[in-house]
Design a protein around this motif. Sequence first.
Motif, mmCIF file in Angstrom:
data_model
loop_
_atom_site.group_PDB
_atom_site.id
_atom_site.type_symbol
_atom_site.label_atom_id
_atom_site.label_comp_id
_atom_site.label_asym_id
_atom_site.label_seq_id
_atom_site.Cartn_x
_atom_site.Cartn_y
_atom_site.Cartn_z
ATOM 1 N N GLY A 170 0.634 -1.298 0.042
ATOM 2 C CA GLY A 170 -0.275 0.200 0.381
ATOM 3 C C GLY A 170 0.995 1.390 0.113
ATOM 4 N N MET A 205 -4.778 0.152 -8.085
ATOM 5 C CA MET A 205 -4.885 0.265 -6.105
ATOM 6 C C MET A 205 -6.528 0.791 -5.356
ATOM 7 S SD MET A 205 -1.760 -0.028 -5.471
ATOM 8 C CE MET A 205 -1.809 -0.006 -3.545
ATOM 9 N N GLY A 206 -6.749 0.362 -4.510
ATOM 10 C CA GLY A 206 -7.934 0.607 -4.377
ATOM 11 C C GLY A 206 -7.683 1.624 -2.747
ATOM 12 N N ARG A 207 -9.158 2.329 -2.709
ATOM 13 C CA ARG A 207 -8.653 3.496 -1.759
ATOM 14 C C ARG A 207 -9.830 2.462 -0.312
ATOM 15 N NH1 ARG A 207 -9.623 9.390 -1.442
ATOM 16 N NH2 ARG A 207 -9.527 9.896 0.228
ATOM 17 N N THR A 214 -4.995 6.732 1.963
ATOM 18 C CA THR A 214 -4.236 5.411 1.623
ATOM 19 C C THR A 214 -4.694 4.299 0.800
ATOM 20 O OG1 THR A 214 -3.203 6.176 4.155
ATOM 21 C CG2 THR A 214 -3.174 3.487 3.253
ATOM 22 N N LEU A 215 -3.757 3.839 0.038
ATOM 23 C CA LEU A 215 -4.240 2.883 -1.159
ATOM 24 C C LEU A 215 -3.742 1.529 -0.794
ATOM 25 C CD1 LEU A 215 -4.059 4.926 -4.167
ATOM 26 C CD2 LEU A 215 -5.598 4.637 -3.227
ATOM 27 N N TYR A 216 -4.221 0.439 -0.766
ATOM 28 C CA TYR A 216 -3.738 -0.444 -1.142
ATOM 29 C C TYR A 216 -4.179 -1.541 -2.524
ATOM 30 C CZ TYR A 216 -3.874 0.826 4.378
ATOM 31 O OH TYR A 216 -3.878 0.663 4.893
ATOM 32 N N LEU A 250 -0.148 8.616 -6.052
ATOM 33 C CA LEU A 250 -1.354 8.105 -5.644
ATOM 34 C C LEU A 250 -2.380 8.195 -5.921
ATOM 35 C CD1 LEU A 250 -0.042 8.865 -2.841
ATOM 36 C CD2 LEU A 250 -2.071 8.317 -2.020
ATOM 37 N N LEU A 271 -5.292 5.589 -8.976
ATOM 38 C CA LEU A 271 -7.109 5.564 -9.092
ATOM 39 C C LEU A 271 -7.228 5.693 -10.396
ATOM 40 C CD1 LEU A 271 -7.404 7.373 -5.739
ATOM 41 C CD2 LEU A 271 -7.544 5.166 -6.482
#
Length: 603
Positions: free
Chosen positions: A32, A94-96, A103-105, A188, A192
């Motif tokens: 992340g 990535m997802g929030r 923060t993204l994972y 970031l 997305l």
Amino acid sequence: MRHDYFQNTRRILSGIALLCGATFASAESTHGIAMYGDPALPPDFVSLPYANPQAPKGGRVIFGNTGGFDSLNPFVQKGTAPWQMRFWSYESLMGRSWDEPFTLYGLLAESVETSEDRSWVEFTLRPEARFADGSPVTIEDVLWSYEVLGTKGHLRYRTLWSQMASIEQTGPRTVRITFKDDNRELALIAGLRPILKKDQYDGRDFTDAPLEAPVGSGPYVIGDVDPGRFIEFRRNPDYWGKDLPLRRGTANFDEMRVEFYGDQAVMFEAFKAGELTAIREFNADTWARQYDFPSVVRGDVVKTEIPHERPTGMTGIVMNARRVPFDDWRVREALLLAFNFEYINGTLTGGTQPRITSYYANSYLGLRPGPATGKVRDLLAPFADSLLPGTIDGYTLPQGDDSARNRRDLRAAARLLSEAGWRVEDGLLRDDTGRPMQMSLLLRQGDTEMKSVAELYARALERLGITLVTETVDNAQYVARQNTYDFDLTRFRRDLSLSPGNEQKLYWGKDGVTQPGTRNLMGVDNPAIEAMLDTMLTTTEPDTFTAAVRALDRVLTAGRYVIPIWQFDKGRIAHAKQLKYPDTLPLYGDRIGFMPEVWWFEE
């Protein structure tokens, strides 16, 4: 296959990389990435803290939208697509997590790597990632998606492309993006971007907006569609990502249908009649007084309130400063004085919803009352001579009274209008040429709330000799006219986060004064705003970031561009008793990522 859309720039950057090898070597792949500091969740996290990984799957729910749609492509400028499509049917690298500021994972990407200065970011694609048709998500799809969205997609996607120096494949499943600018958030933002299937558009025009949806990789696929009336989303039983930590306990409904209604009142009646499964209520007085129909009394419908810790954002009536007389701050202040919030709020909401006091109110990012101090004052000081009154010394919105006449504020408004060169003649406010002050408020068909606000506001403006006309248009005209800034006044809503970043340039960046399709509806062009945005996007110090946002909040609020109404201090959802949600609530409350994403159906 290797792709490089910026060959010359890449060669230059390659040379720089050799000189800065120590910085590049310090990067490590991780699960992340956070805007500041480290992600809150460890690499082996099971699920998001506000999701229930044991939530049952199943059930059919029906939601409502006002307006309509004429497209199933939410990624282009042309047409209007249901807003839910982007969030329910398409994945990004990535997802929030909505329990952290920003923060993204890993989602389509299993890991992310970036340099300490965030000048580049590299994503490693999951080998199991699949589109809804079963085909693999490839690096080729990733490269094409960034390019086509950045060059032909909706304006919201083009800014990132202009800030990219290069994008290239660096391994069998890795892609690296290098940035032109010193902007820490870009790593970031890049994570997305939605990833679309390249082969679907071979020999076709991506900018077209037919009633055919792009192939996605999300948990839902499009089912039945009746343009302008309804759209169905069906959970994909073969969804590749159902066991990812970011997705456990989410996308629990088998089918989600969205019905479209002419206005909010008709949609509410449909909910009362049992045609909808859930509805959001934004009026506290309506929530308190009108949710007493039989299904609520029986307990078949439950009223749920969801608190949050996010900024209020800004909701109200925006003035188009590109046009006379709204280009004069004294006129804008006069229009604010004429808007008797206390009376209007008491009439329409029972006085139960507090007013929005600034763009970032209700959070630590909001301006502090009184004169600016410390870093905030230091950031604003170079622009002191050009800032509007109250920006540095302190500005508060006019406070009316609970009567319709509001004499004190109307007298103050009349004085400001006189200073700005307007005078009353034959009962009408006129400029030096004798032209009366007339303005129109552009509203979307079905916006009964703002229409009621306008009716009360127009009566107050009449006392100043100003004529206000409400102009109601269909959804397509409304979007088109906002995109081309063809209005005097219109409804305004900016939902702001605890980690404002590049999207702020779309909201109030100077390019939006003339460039169609941005979200700078007020037409603001202010060097102080540009400086605050640059500081927000480049600083590595959280204290400086907070000071820059507070300074931005001051400049926007004292700019008198929007007449604020009430804030949505909590989420209010009325829903069938079969709908359940986790006990742990996210930091952002009821927002995208909460309802319906982590809810489930339980008989």
